[in-house]
Design an enzyme around this catalytic site. Structure first.
Site, PDB file in Angstrom:
ATOM      1  N   CYS A   2     -30.461  26.019 -24.848  1.00  0.00           N
ATOM      2  CA  CYS A   2     -31.738  26.618 -25.225  1.00  0.00           C
ATOM      3  C   CYS A   2     -32.862  25.772 -24.615  1.00  0.00           C
ATOM      4  O   CYS A   2     -32.807  24.557 -24.638  1.00  0.00           O
ATOM      5  CB  CYS A   2     -31.969  26.716 -26.729  1.00  0.00           C
ATOM      6  SG  CYS A   2     -30.750  27.724 -27.570  1.00  0.00           S
ATOM      7  N   ARG A  27     -30.703  26.103 -19.113  1.00  0.00           N
ATOM      8  CA  ARG A  27     -30.231  25.681 -20.436  1.00  0.00           C
ATOM      9  C   ARG A  27     -29.661  26.838 -21.262  1.00  0.00           C
ATOM     10  O   ARG A  27     -29.158  26.638 -22.357  1.00  0.00           O
ATOM     11  CB  ARG A  27     -31.383  25.041 -21.225  1.00  0.00           C
ATOM     12  CG  ARG A  27     -31.974  23.839 -20.549  1.00  0.00           C
ATOM     13  CD  ARG A  27     -33.113  23.283 -21.362  1.00  0.00           C
ATOM     14  NE  ARG A  27     -32.655  22.701 -22.594  1.00  0.00           N
ATOM     15  CZ  ARG A  27     -32.252  21.449 -22.732  1.00  0.00           C
ATOM     16  NH1 ARG A  27     -32.259  20.653 -21.690  1.00  0.00           N
ATOM     17  NH2 ARG A  27     -31.855  20.993 -23.894  1.00  0.00           N
ATOM     18  N   TRP A  73     -29.361  30.089 -25.500  1.00  0.00           N
ATOM     19  CA  TRP A  73     -27.904  30.124 -25.335  1.00  0.00           C
ATOM     20  C   TRP A  73     -27.370  30.325 -26.740  1.00  0.00           C
ATOM     21  O   TRP A  73     -27.513  29.463 -27.599  1.00  0.00           O
ATOM     22  CB  TRP A  73     -27.416  28.814 -24.733  1.00  0.00           C
ATOM     23  CG  TRP A  73     -25.972  28.833 -24.346  1.00  0.00           C
ATOM     24  CD1 TRP A  73     -25.468  29.257 -23.153  1.00  0.00           C
ATOM     25  CD2 TRP A  73     -24.857  28.404 -25.124  1.00  0.00           C
ATOM     26  NE1 TRP A  73     -24.097  29.126 -23.152  1.00  0.00           N
ATOM     27  CE2 TRP A  73     -23.694  28.602 -24.345  1.00  0.00           C
ATOM     28  CE3 TRP A  73     -24.714  27.875 -26.406  1.00  0.00           C
ATOM     29  CZ2 TRP A  73     -22.425  28.295 -24.802  1.00  0.00           C
ATOM     30  CZ3 TRP A  73     -23.442  27.571 -26.870  1.00  0.00           C
ATOM     31  CH2 TRP A  73     -22.318  27.776 -26.063  1.00  0.00           C
ATOM     32  N   ASN A  99     -34.173  24.655 -30.736  1.00  0.00           N
ATOM     33  CA  ASN A  99     -32.969  24.322 -29.985  1.00  0.00           C
ATOM     34  C   ASN A  99     -32.137  23.417 -30.898  1.00  0.00           C
ATOM     35  O   ASN A  99     -32.639  22.415 -31.375  1.00  0.00           O
ATOM     36  CB  ASN A  99     -33.389  23.590 -28.697  1.00  0.00           C
ATOM     37  CG  ASN A  99     -32.244  22.931 -27.956  1.00  0.00           C
ATOM     38  OD1 ASN A  99     -32.457  21.988 -27.220  1.00  0.00           O
ATOM     39  ND2 ASN A  99     -31.045  23.412 -28.129  1.00  0.00           N
ATOM     40  N   GLY A 100     -30.889  23.814 -31.150  1.00  0.00           N
ATOM     41  CA  GLY A 100     -30.050  23.001 -32.032  1.00  0.00           C
ATOM     42  C   GLY A 100     -29.354  23.887 -33.051  1.00  0.00           C
ATOM     43  O   GLY A 100     -29.335  25.112 -32.909  1.00  0.00           O
ATOM     44  N   GLU A 486     -11.697  19.193 -10.151  1.00  0.00           N
ATOM     45  CA  GLU A 486     -13.094  19.557  -9.967  1.00  0.00           C
ATOM     46  C   GLU A 486     -13.225  20.796  -9.068  1.00  0.00           C
ATOM     47  O   GLU A 486     -14.051  21.672  -9.323  1.00  0.00           O
ATOM     48  CB  GLU A 486     -13.868  18.350  -9.397  1.00  0.00           C
ATOM     49  CG  GLU A 486     -15.321  18.574  -9.071  1.00  0.00           C
ATOM     50  CD  GLU A 486     -16.181  19.057 -10.240  1.00  0.00           C
ATOM     51  OE1 GLU A 486     -15.740  19.000 -11.401  1.00  0.00           O
ATOM     52  OE2 GLU A 486     -17.303  19.529  -9.977  1.00  0.00           O
ATOM     53  N   LYS A 490     -14.981  24.232 -10.329  1.00  0.00           N
ATOM     54  CA  LYS A 490     -16.107  24.853  -9.621  1.00  0.00           C
ATOM     55  C   LYS A 490     -15.843  26.335  -9.393  1.00  0.00           C
ATOM     56  O   LYS A 490     -16.703  27.178  -9.588  1.00  0.00           O
ATOM     57  CB  LYS A 490     -16.289  24.174  -8.273  1.00  0.00           C
ATOM     58  CG  LYS A 490     -17.415  23.332  -7.858  1.00  0.00           C
ATOM     59  CD  LYS A 490     -18.531  22.917  -8.707  1.00  0.00           C
ATOM     60  CE  LYS A 490     -18.274  22.656 -10.125  1.00  0.00           C
ATOM     61  NZ  LYS A 490     -18.874  21.649 -10.845  1.00  0.00           N
ATOM     62  N   GLU A 493     -15.956  28.360 -12.713  1.00  0.00           N
ATOM     63  CA  GLU A 493     -17.294  28.447 -13.286  1.00  0.00           C
ATOM     64  C   GLU A 493     -18.137  29.533 -12.636  1.00  0.00           C
ATOM     65  O   GLU A 493     -18.840  30.265 -13.316  1.00  0.00           O
ATOM     66  CB  GLU A 493     -18.042  27.106 -13.096  1.00  0.00           C
ATOM     67  CG  GLU A 493     -17.635  26.023 -14.049  1.00  0.00           C
ATOM     68  CD  GLU A 493     -18.389  24.727 -13.778  1.00  0.00           C
ATOM     69  OE1 GLU A 493     -18.875  24.130 -14.740  1.00  0.00           O
ATOM     70  OE2 GLU A 493     -18.475  24.295 -12.607  1.00  0.00           O
ATOM     71  N   HIS A 509       6.835  21.256 -12.218  1.00  0.00           N
ATOM     72  CA  HIS A 509       7.131  21.332 -13.654  1.00  0.00           C
ATOM     73  C   HIS A 509       6.458  22.535 -14.309  1.00  0.00           C
ATOM     74  O   HIS A 509       6.134  22.497 -15.489  1.00  0.00           O
ATOM     75  CB  HIS A 509       6.695  20.032 -14.340  1.00  0.00           C
ATOM     76  CG  HIS A 509       7.413  18.834 -13.818  1.00  0.00           C
ATOM     77  ND1 HIS A 509       8.755  18.628 -14.030  1.00  0.00           N
ATOM     78  CD2 HIS A 509       6.988  17.797 -13.052  1.00  0.00           C
ATOM     79  CE1 HIS A 509       9.126  17.506 -13.436  1.00  0.00           C
ATOM     80  NE2 HIS A 509       8.065  16.978 -12.827  1.00  0.00           N
ATOM     81  N   LYS A 608     -26.192  24.558 -18.766  1.00  0.00           N
ATOM     82  CA  LYS A 608     -26.097  23.279 -18.083  1.00  0.00           C
ATOM     83  C   LYS A 608     -26.082  22.107 -19.051  1.00  0.00           C
ATOM     84  O   LYS A 608     -25.467  21.083 -18.796  1.00  0.00           O
ATOM     85  CB  LYS A 608     -27.272  23.133 -17.123  1.00  0.00           C
ATOM     86  CG  LYS A 608     -27.116  21.933 -16.246  1.00  0.00           C
ATOM     87  CD  LYS A 608     -27.720  22.109 -14.899  1.00  0.00           C
ATOM     88  CE  LYS A 608     -27.280  21.003 -13.978  1.00  0.00           C
ATOM     89  NZ  LYS A 608     -25.883  21.070 -13.576  1.00  0.00           N
TER      90      LYS A 608
HETATM   91  C1  G6P Z   1     -21.688  21.750 -19.068  1.00  0.00           C
HETATM   92  C2  G6P Z   1     -22.109  21.949 -17.634  1.00  0.00           C
HETATM   93  C3  G6P Z   1     -21.189  21.161 -16.717  1.00  0.00           C
HETATM   94  C4  G6P Z   1     -21.177  19.695 -17.120  1.00  0.00           C
HETATM   95  C5  G6P Z   1     -20.824  19.516 -18.592  1.00  0.00           C
HETATM   96  C6  G6P Z   1     -21.079  18.099 -19.054  1.00  0.00           C
HETATM   97  O1  G6P Z   1     -20.464  22.354 -19.289  1.00  0.00           O
HETATM   98  O2  G6P Z   1     -22.092  23.327 -17.298  1.00  0.00           O
HETATM   99  O3  G6P Z   1     -21.632  21.281 -15.377  1.00  0.00           O
HETATM  100  O4  G6P Z   1     -20.272  19.007 -16.328  1.00  0.00           O
HETATM  101  O5  G6P Z   1     -21.630  20.364 -19.407  1.00  0.00           O
HETATM  102  O6  G6P Z   1     -22.456  17.863 -18.998  1.00  0.00           O
HETATM  103  P1  G6P Z   1     -23.153  16.464 -18.789  1.00  0.00           P
HETATM  104  O7  G6P Z   1     -24.613  16.805 -18.712  1.00  0.00           O
HETATM  105  O8  G6P Z   1     -22.810  15.638 -19.982  1.00  0.00           O
HETATM  106  O9  G6P Z   1     -22.639  15.880 -17.526  1.00  0.00           O
END
Ligand code: G6P
Length: 613
Positions: A2, A27, A73, A99-100, A486, A490, A493, A509, A608
């Site tokens: 948010c 956000r 969000w 927010n929260g 990773e 990616k 996502e 396995h 994010k």
């Molecule tokens: C969310 C974001 C990711 C990020 C993760 C951890 O899921 O979409 O891109 O890696 O949070 O966030 P941070 O800000 O703690 O790295």
């Protein structure tokens, strides 16, 4: 999660608020809304992105010089118009953005219902603004006092801004757990979840502390106090952020811009720290705790998402270079599983945003148990750096694309520097080897420039071939196992294709059962360490007709002979391969997502900055 933005000053609030919402859309983008006072309290909100709100308010009255705005969000209640913020109080005279999560909202709501309150949404936020109004009416208090008294009844996390129809001169803000920064300009105030909506109006900011509130009145100085009513002196800081980084600068998406920024962002992470001539690495932020880190019996990396993958690379780096045992933990698991933590443990918390709720809570828990906490964060002034004993910023610059790219490579760069510095001081590495790796690290940005040039077209071609695949497997060994994780993350996502990362040898396995002629398998296979074993794993995939997309060292012939597609990367130190190998995987995901018409910068359901559990 948010985004909050608020304005009070002599300019029209609407354009400033909308621009701010666009900056904060990373956000959350389930819904957005705005409330502006101009005689009336005009409130507009809409499900969907900020542009839906903009379309909705066309032709409506959005005039006024004080207002609040929010991009959501969803947590409590589905993402629809009713649950969007801002919310009104019962008599529609107050409005709030939040927010929260208010954890005790149910009991508060029940009590308010018995007193005749009627709720229009399923949100915890609406309960809070009703409560504030209830306090105001029953105890006959002014707005700031009503907010303060109400917050004392609240359990949970909040960053809020409240306005009143009857007072177009005042914004009340407060925070606990969720971030809030106040900009103080020439006759104007801005409030936001981060500094990006503020920076073009003023560089003078105050970060609110937990359980602190701000009373901002037109033409007056900021008043800060704790919610237990103790006055605080504002501590102003100067924003150094460059405005250009908040724009796409000619790229189609922020993500692509951020991928291409990596030579620069990694240089920024190393600037002033990697001192080639002197053959040293100096991380000023952790100097005081260097001895503690050198003597640590164990290092525990805690993080979430992409940052957790950086932590895994960190494990390989620290164990190889410093010989200190390392554990890498998902913050969300660590905080709840009654871990054994000792005073000679050093916890390294890794976070791009510096706001991730689980990481923050895990830090607090480890700190209480006596561990030393170091942070590796990107967002300056965020909550995690303020909760740690010491730390180093990655200095990657604002990352706007929701899928993390440049923040990851900067985190890995920082971890590499940290491990090298400790190894050097501990004597677990020879001087000549130390110098050799420093030299190699210093060359990485240039090598990434090369990777970007040479792999852009090929990743696009491969993306076109595999954009309709339903599954992907990513394999790597050693330092490249986290790279495989990773790469898969990616792709999931931003393209919504199911993808899994695996240590290459683990494939037999289980995942090997998935392999057929439809299955693309991305293998990170540089001519290093376990190269021969990775080649065998590739053969196992080929024998089952899987399609191999291999990342190989320049000039490789052996893998080329069996792979369906190869992407060449420069021949670098084994421990630095993650920094170069990650780049083509980011590009591959990006192009696949674009070809599938996905919203690359704002993928569905993601945010994010994850400030809820
Ligand atoms: C969310 C974001 C990711 C990020 C993760 C951890 O899921 O979409 O891109 O890696 O949070 O966030 P941070 O800000 O703690 O790295």
């Amino acid at each position: 999660m948010c985004g909050i933005v608020a304005y009070l000053g002599d300019k029209q609030a609407y354009p400033i608020l909308i621009k701010g919402l666009h900056r904060l859309e990373y956000r959350g983008y389930d819904s957005s809304g705005i409330a502006i006072i101009n005689g009336n309290l005009n409130l507009y909100k809409r499900k969907g992105k900020v542009e839906e709100l903009e379309k909705f308010v066309k032709g409506k009255d959005v005039s006024g010089t004080i207002g609040i705005a929010h991009t959501r969000w969803a947590t409590h209640g589905e993402p629809n118009d009713e649950n969007a913020h801002p919310h009104f109080s019962q008599n529609k005279e107050l409005s709030i953005i939040h927010n929260g999560i208010i954890e005790n909202y149910n009991s508060l709501k029940e009590e308010l219902i018995t007193r005749g309150h009627v709720f229009n949404s399923d949100t915890d936020t609406e309960v809070l603004i009703h409560l504030i109004e209830d306090v105001q009416e029953n105890e006959n208090l002014d707005l700031a006092e009503s907010v303060r008294v109400a917050l004392n009844q609240v359990v949970g996390a909040y960053a809020i801004v409240v306005i009143s129809k009857n007072d177009n001169n005042t914004l009340i803000a407060a925070k606990k757990g969720s971030p809030l920064v106040i900009g103080s300009g020439d006759g104007e105030f801005l409030i936001a979840s981060d500094a990006t909506p503020i920076v073009e109006y003023t560089r003078k900011v105050v970060y609110l502390e937990d359980e602190e509130m701000a009373i901002l009145e037109r033409g007056k100085e900021i008043v800060l106090k704790s919610i237990s009513n103790i006055k605080h002196t504002p501590y102003f800081q100067e924003l150094t952020m460059n405005l250009d980084v908040l724009e796409k600068g000619g790229y189609e998406h922020f993500m692509l811009k951020e991928i291409f920024e990596q030579p620069h962002s990694i240089r920024e992470s190393m600037r002033g720290r990697l001192r080639l001539g002197q053959g040293i690495i100096s991380l000023g932020g952790i100097t005081e705790y260097k001895q503690k880190l050198m003597n640590a019996k164990r290092i525990i990396m805690i993080a979430c998402g992409t940052s957790w993958h950086a932590g895994l690379v960190g494990e390989y780096l620290f164990e190889e270079l410093t010989r200190i045992p390392v554990e890498v933990e998902y913050a969300s698991e660590f905080r709840y599983r009654k871990p054994v933590i000792n005073e000679d443990d050093v916890v390294i918390a890794i976070s791009q945003s510096g706001e991730t709720a689980d990481t923050l809570a895990a830090i607090k828990m480890a700190k209480e148990k006596g561990a030393t906490i170091l942070g590796i964060c990107n967002v300056v002034g965020s909550s995690i750096p303020r909760e740690t004993h010491a730390g180093s910023y990655t200095h990657a610059g604002p990352e706007i694309g929701v899928a993390s790219t440049k923040a990851f490579t900067s985190q890995v760069t920082l971890l590499t520097m940290m491990a090298l510095m400790i190894a050097h001081d501990k004597g677990t590495i020879t001087n000549s080897r130390h110098q050799q790796i420093i030299n190699a690290l210093n060359d990485i940005p240039e090598q990434i420039e090369d990777v970007l040039k040479t792999t852009d077209a090929i990743t696009k071609d491969i993306a076109a071939k595999f954009k309709d695949s339903r599954n992907f497997l990513y394999l790597g060994r050693g330092y490249n196992f986290p790279v495989a994780l990773e790469g898969a993350l990616k792709l999931k996502e931003i393209s919504y294709i199911h993808a899994e990362g695996y240590p290459a040898a683990e494939m037999k396995h289980g995942p090997i059962a998935l392999i057929d002629e439809e299955m693309p398998v991305v293998v990170i296979a540089p001519k290093k360490g376990n190269y021969d074993k990775v080649v065998s794993n590739i053969q196992e995939v080929k024998a089952r007709k899987g399609k191999i997309i291999a990342l190989v060292s320049k000039g490789d012939t052996e893998v080329r002979a069996v792979a369906d597609y190869v992407i060449e990367i420069p021949d670098v130190e084994e421990m630095l391969v993650p920094l170069v190998a990650t780049i083509p995987l980011q590009l591959l995901s990006y192009y696949i997502a674009v070809m599938r018409n996905c919203n690359v910068d704002q993928p569905r359901n993601l945010a994010k900055s994850v400030t809820v559990e």
